[in-house]
Design a protein around this motif. Structure first.
Motif, PDB file in Angstrom:
ATOM      1  N   MET A   1      44.719   2.072 -24.225  1.00 27.54           N
ATOM      2  CA  MET A   1      43.715   1.254 -23.545  1.00 27.54           C
ATOM      3  C   MET A   1      43.237   1.980 -22.295  1.00 27.54           C
ATOM      4  O   MET A   1      44.053   2.491 -21.521  1.00 27.54           O
ATOM      5  CB  MET A   1      44.303  -0.110 -23.160  1.00 27.54           C
ATOM      6  CG  MET A   1      43.330  -1.007 -22.406  1.00 27.54           C
ATOM      7  SD  MET A   1      44.065  -2.610 -22.021  1.00 27.54           S
ATOM      8  CE  MET A   1      42.725  -3.360 -21.114  1.00 27.54           C
ATOM      9  N   THR A   2      41.927   2.040 -22.114  1.00 25.00           N
ATOM     10  CA  THR A   2      41.344   2.715 -20.953  1.00 25.00           C
ATOM     11  C   THR A   2      40.991   1.692 -19.888  1.00 25.00           C
ATOM     12  O   THR A   2      40.237   0.746 -20.136  1.00 25.00           O
ATOM     13  CB  THR A   2      40.084   3.498 -21.357  1.00 25.00           C
ATOM     14  OG1 THR A   2      40.428   4.451 -22.371  1.00 25.00           O
ATOM     15  CG2 THR A   2      39.513   4.223 -20.151  1.00 25.00           C
ATOM     16  N   VAL A   3      41.540   1.882 -18.705  1.00 22.65           N
ATOM     17  CA  VAL A   3      41.289   0.982 -17.578  1.00 22.65           C
ATOM     18  C   VAL A   3      40.032   1.440 -16.849  1.00 22.65           C
ATOM     19  O   VAL A   3      39.832   2.631 -16.618  1.00 22.65           O
ATOM     20  CB  VAL A   3      42.495   0.972 -16.619  1.00 22.65           C
ATOM     21  CG1 VAL A   3      42.225   0.079 -15.422  1.00 22.65           C
ATOM     22  CG2 VAL A   3      43.742   0.515 -17.354  1.00 22.65           C
ATOM     23  N   THR A   4      39.192   0.502 -16.481  1.00 14.93           N
ATOM     24  CA  THR A   4      37.978   0.817 -15.715  1.00 14.93           C
ATOM     25  C   THR A   4      38.060   0.148 -14.352  1.00 14.93           C
ATOM     26  O   THR A   4      38.379  -1.047 -14.261  1.00 14.93           O
ATOM     27  CB  THR A   4      36.723   0.325 -16.450  1.00 14.93           C
ATOM     28  OG1 THR A   4      36.660   0.935 -17.743  1.00 14.93           O
ATOM     29  CG2 THR A   4      35.462   0.680 -15.673  1.00 14.93           C
ATOM     30  N   ARG A   5      37.791   0.897 -13.324  1.00 16.97           N
ATOM     31  CA  ARG A   5      37.769   0.331 -11.976  1.00 16.97           C
ATOM     32  C   ARG A   5      36.704   1.028 -11.145  1.00 16.97           C
ATOM     33  O   ARG A   5      36.112   2.027 -11.565  1.00 16.97           O
ATOM     34  CB  ARG A   5      39.139   0.436 -11.309  1.00 16.97           C
ATOM     35  CG  ARG A   5      39.716   1.815 -11.241  1.00 16.97           C
ATOM     36  CD  ARG A   5      41.168   1.784 -10.809  1.00 16.97           C
ATOM     37  NE  ARG A   5      41.714   3.117 -10.673  1.00 16.97           N
ATOM     38  CZ  ARG A   5      41.583   3.864  -9.576  1.00 16.97           C
ATOM     39  NH1 ARG A   5      40.936   3.383  -8.515  1.00 16.97           N
ATOM     40  NH2 ARG A   5      42.090   5.066  -9.526  1.00 16.97           N
ATOM     41  N   THR A   6      36.467   0.510  -9.936  1.00 19.36           N
ATOM     42  CA  THR A   6      35.357   0.970  -9.105  1.00 19.36           C
ATOM     43  C   THR A   6      35.849   1.324  -7.713  1.00 19.36           C
ATOM     44  O   THR A   6      36.710   0.641  -7.145  1.00 19.36           O
ATOM     45  CB  THR A   6      34.277  -0.120  -8.998  1.00 19.36           C
ATOM     46  OG1 THR A   6      33.836  -0.470 -10.314  1.00 19.36           O
ATOM     47  CG2 THR A   6      33.082   0.369  -8.197  1.00 19.36           C
ATOM     48  N   VAL A   7      35.313   2.415  -7.167  1.00 23.29           N
ATOM     49  CA  VAL A   7      35.549   2.810  -5.776  1.00 23.29           C
ATOM     50  C   VAL A   7      34.197   3.125  -5.141  1.00 23.29           C
ATOM     51  O   VAL A   7      33.182   3.222  -5.824  1.00 23.29           O
ATOM     52  CB  VAL A   7      36.489   4.039  -5.673  1.00 23.29           C
ATOM     53  CG1 VAL A   7      37.849   3.757  -6.283  1.00 23.29           C
ATOM     54  CG2 VAL A   7      35.855   5.254  -6.338  1.00 23.29           C
ATOM     55  N   ASP A   8      34.209   3.284  -3.832  1.00 22.42           N
ATOM     56  CA  ASP A   8      32.961   3.633  -3.152  1.00 22.42           C
ATOM     57  C   ASP A   8      32.688   5.130  -3.227  1.00 22.42           C
ATOM     58  O   ASP A   8      31.594   5.553  -3.589  1.00 22.42           O
ATOM     59  CB  ASP A   8      33.008   3.171  -1.684  1.00 22.42           C
ATOM     60  CG  ASP A   8      32.950   1.664  -1.560  1.00 22.42           C
ATOM     61  OD1 ASP A   8      31.928   1.083  -1.969  1.00 22.42           O
ATOM     62  OD2 ASP A   8      33.914   1.066  -1.069  1.00 22.42           O
ATOM     63  N   VAL A   9      33.677   5.951  -2.878  1.00 23.11           N
ATOM     64  CA  VAL A   9      33.511   7.410  -2.905  1.00 23.11           C
ATOM     65  C   VAL A   9      34.682   8.022  -3.653  1.00 23.11           C
ATOM     66  O   VAL A   9      35.843   7.718  -3.356  1.00 23.11           O
ATOM     67  CB  VAL A   9      33.423   8.014  -1.489  1.00 23.11           C
ATOM     68  CG1 VAL A   9      33.183   9.519  -1.565  1.00 23.11           C
ATOM     69  CG2 VAL A   9      32.326   7.347  -0.671  1.00 23.11           C
ATOM     70  N   LEU A  10      34.364   8.882  -4.604  1.00 27.38           N
ATOM     71  CA  LEU A  10      35.396   9.583  -5.363  1.00 27.38           C
ATOM     72  C   LEU A  10      35.289  11.066  -5.056  1.00 27.38           C
ATOM     73  O   LEU A  10      34.239  11.682  -5.260  1.00 27.38           O
ATOM     74  CB  LEU A  10      35.202   9.336  -6.859  1.00 27.38           C
ATOM     75  CG  LEU A  10      36.353   9.725  -7.792  1.00 27.38           C
ATOM     76  CD1 LEU A  10      37.622   8.966  -7.437  1.00 27.38           C
ATOM     77  CD2 LEU A  10      35.966   9.463  -9.238  1.00 27.38           C
ATOM     78  N   VAL A  11      36.363  11.652  -4.537  1.00 30.65           N
ATOM     79  CA  VAL A  11      36.415  13.073  -4.195  1.00 30.65           C
ATOM     80  C   VAL A  11      37.273  13.776  -5.239  1.00 30.65           C
ATOM     81  O   VAL A  11      38.427  13.391  -5.459  1.00 30.65           O
ATOM     82  CB  VAL A  11      36.999  13.297  -2.784  1.00 30.65           C
ATOM     83  CG1 VAL A  11      37.030  14.784  -2.455  1.00 30.65           C
ATOM     84  CG2 VAL A  11      36.199  12.532  -1.741  1.00 30.65           C
ATOM     85  N   VAL A  12      36.734  14.806  -5.873  1.00 24.61           N
ATOM     86  CA  VAL A  12      37.463  15.545  -6.901  1.00 24.61           C
ATOM     87  C   VAL A  12      37.955  16.850  -6.293  1.00 24.61           C
ATOM     88  O   VAL A  12      37.173  17.750  -5.984  1.00 24.61           O
ATOM     89  CB  VAL A  12      36.587  15.828  -8.126  1.00 24.61           C
ATOM     90  CG1 VAL A  12      37.410  16.516  -9.215  1.00 24.61           C
ATOM     91  CG2 VAL A  12      35.979  14.535  -8.655  1.00 24.61           C
ATOM     92  N   GLY A  13      39.260  16.965  -6.096  1.00 29.46           N
ATOM     93  CA  GLY A  13      39.853  18.160  -5.504  1.00 29.46           C
ATOM     94  C   GLY A  13      40.453  17.870  -4.148  1.00 29.46           C
ATOM     95  O   GLY A  13      39.763  17.372  -3.255  1.00 29.46           O
ATOM     96  N   ALA A  14      41.760  18.167  -3.994  1.00 24.43           N
ATOM     97  CA  ALA A  14      42.457  17.917  -2.724  1.00 24.43           C
ATOM     98  C   ALA A  14      42.741  19.216  -2.000  1.00 24.43           C
ATOM     99  O   ALA A  14      43.830  19.422  -1.461  1.00 24.43           O
ATOM    100  CB  ALA A  14      43.750  17.148  -2.973  1.00 24.43           C
TER     101      ALA A  14
END
Length: 419
Positions: A1-14
Motif C-alpha cells: 500500500m502506498t501512503v500519500t501525504r502533503t508537505v509545504d517544501v520538500l528538499v531532496v538531498g541532505a
C-alpha cells in the motif's frame, strides 16, 4: 500500500545545500519542510561528493577545511535544520515523480507519495567513473572513484591495495592521495590529461604527470598495471594494483530530467535563473547539481539564498524560468551559472538577489590567467573587465551581476566570452 501525504517544501538531498536550504526555510516560516536523503548515515554520499567521516573532511572539492565544512559542520547544519523545524529523513530514496510537485519515495517504512507546494533539488554531483570515461581494457578489481575509496577506507576500513595511481589533478585528487596514504598505500603518481604548469613536479612527494591519458587498464581478476599515453605518443606502463579516478564532476540530474526540468548544455545540470528557479514552476535547484566540484561553502550560500525565492513562490509571486533569456559561455569557457535571466535581470522577480548575492560563476576548459571577460547581447556590450584571478577546469571565478539589469528580455542569448 502506498501512503500519500502533503508537505509545504520538500528538499531532496541532505548535503550542504539541502540542509542550508531546509534550515533557512523552516526558520523563515515556510511551513512543513522535509529533507530526504538516500544514505542512512549523513555525510557518506556514494557519488563521491561527501565527507571523509573518519578524518572529518569535506572531500567534495578538496577544500572542506578552508570552507569551514566537514563532519562536525555537517552535524551542526543538521541539528540547526531540525531545531528550526525541518524534518530530516535518511535511508529514503526518491524513485521518480508521481505528478506535478509529487515525488514517489521508498524507505524502511515502505512506499510513499509526497506532494509538496515546492521542491528543492539538492542532489549534488558525482565523479565520472571509468565506464563513462570510456577507458579501454579489462574489468579488474581495484578500479575506484574518490567516493568509493573514501567509503572503503573511511567508512568500512577495507584494504584497497598496496600501490595506486591517481587519475586527475584537481583538489579532490589530493584528498584521494591523503586517503590512500592513511591506508598505507603507496601512491605511484598523479596523472592528468591537462597540461601541468610544473612539468615533472613532485607535489607532496607525489610525481604529477601532465598531458597524459590512461590508454588501458591491465590485469585479470585484480588490476596489475595501467598503460599511459603521453601527448607526444610515447607509452609507458605503471605497475599498480589500484587506480582512482578523481574529479570530472557530473551533476546528479536524473531526478530533474525525469521531472521534465530543462538542462543546461554547459553545466549538464538544471538550467536556473538567479533565483534558482528551474523551467518547472515550483521546482528549484541548488548546490552541485548545478555545477559539480564547487567547494561546500558555495553550496551552503546557495542553499540559504534559495529560501527567499521559494517563499515568493509559495506566496504566489513567481513561477518558473522557462521563458528566460539564456546565458551562454563561449569557449574556452565551459559553463556559467545561473544560465537563465528573467526580468528584472538577475533578481528573477523575487526582489532579492540569487546565486549567492547577485553573482554568476564561470568555469573554463583550460587555465586562464587574469582573462578579460566580455558580456554582450545581440552585439551590444553589457560588461567588460579583467578578472584578477586564475580561472580553470577545477576553479570557478565569480562574475558580478550588475550588467544583468540591462539585458533585453525580448532579445537573444547573452554571451560570455574571454579575449
Amino acid at each position: 500500500m502506498t501512503v500519500t501525504r502533503t508537505v509545504d517544501v520538500l528538499v531532496v538531498g541532505a548535503g550542504p545545500a539541502g540542509l542550508a536550504a531546509a534550515g533557512r526555510l523552516a526558520a523563515l516560516g515556510a511551513g512543513t519542510v522535509e529533507v530526504l536523503e538516500r544514505e542512512r548515515c549523513l555525510g557518506t554520499r556514494r557519488g563521491g561528493y561527501g565527507w571523509d567521516i573518519r578524518a572529518g573532511r569535506d572531500t567534495g572539492a578538496g577544500r572542506g577545511a578552508r570552507a569551514g565544512w566537514g563532519g562536525a559542520a555537517h552535524d551542526r547544519a543538521r541539528r540547526a535544520a531540525v531545531r528550526a523545524g525541518a524534518v530530516v529523513r535518511t535511508g529514503v530514496t526518491v524513485t521518480g515523480w508521481s505528478g506535478p510537485l509529487t515525488l514517489a519515495v521508498t524507505g524502511a517504512s515502505g512506499r510513499e507519495r509526497i506532494a509538496a507546494r515546492a521542491v528543492v533539488l539538492a542532489t549534488g554531483a558525482r565523479e565520472r567513473p571509468r565506464s563513462a570515461r570510456l577507458v579501454p581494457g579489462t574489468r579488474p578489481a581495484g578500479v575506484l572513484t574518490t567516493g568509493e575509496l573514501l567509503r572503503s577506507v573511511g567508512a568500512y576500513g577495507h584494504a584497497v591495495g598496496t600501490r595506486a595511481l591517481v587519475v586527475g589533478a584537481e583538489p579532490v585528487s589530493w584528498e584521494a592521495v591523503r586517503a590512500l596514504r592513511s591506508a598505507g598505500v603507496e601512491v605511484a603518481a598523479l596523472v592528468t590529461e591537462r597540461p601541468w604548469h610544473r612539468p615533472g613536479a613532485f607535489t607532496g612527494r607525489v610525481p604529477v604527470v601532465g598531458g597524459t591519458t590512461v590508454a588501458e587498464l591491465l590485469g585479470r581478476g585484480r588490476l596489475s598495471g595501467v598503460r599511459l599515453r603521453h601527448g607526444d605518443g610515447r607509452e609507458a606502463t605503471v605497475a599498480c594494483d589500484t587506480v582512482v579516478f578523481t574529479g570530472d564532476w557530473l551533476p546528479e540530474q536524473e531526478l530533474a530530467r525525469l521531472g521534465g526540468v530543462a538542462l543546461d548544455p554547459g553545466t549538464r545540470g538544471p538550467a536556473v535563473d538567479g533565483a534558482f528557479r528551474t523551467s518547472v514552476p515550483g521546482v528549484f535547484a541548488v548546490g552541485d547539481v548545478l555545477h559539480g566540484g564547487e567547494p561546500a561553502g558555495t553550496a551552503v550560500v546557495e542553499g540559504r539564498a534559495v529560501a527567499w525565492p521559494v517563499l515568493a513562490f509559495l506566496s504566489g509571486v513567481a513561477g518558473g524560468c522557462g521563458a528566460g533569456v539564456p546565458v551562454v559561455a563561449d569557449a574556452p569557457l565551459r559553463w556559467v551559472t545561473p544560465n537563465r535571466l528573467d526580468a528584472p535581470g538577475a533578481r528573477g522577480g523575487t526582489g532579492r538577489p540569487g546565486a549567492g548575492g547577485g553573482r554568476f560563476l564561470v568555469r573554463a576548459a583550460r587555465r586562464l590567467v587574469r582573462p578579460v571577460v566580455v558580456v554582450s547581447q545581440d552585439g551590444v556590450l553589457l560588461y567588460r573587465r579583467r578578472m584578477w584571478r586564475t580561472v580553470g577546469p577545477d576553479r570557478s571565478a565569480p562574475l558580478p551581476a550588475g550588467w544583468a539589469g540591462r539585458v533585453d528580455p525580448a532579445g537573444g542569448p547573452v554571451r560570455i566570452r574571454v579575449l
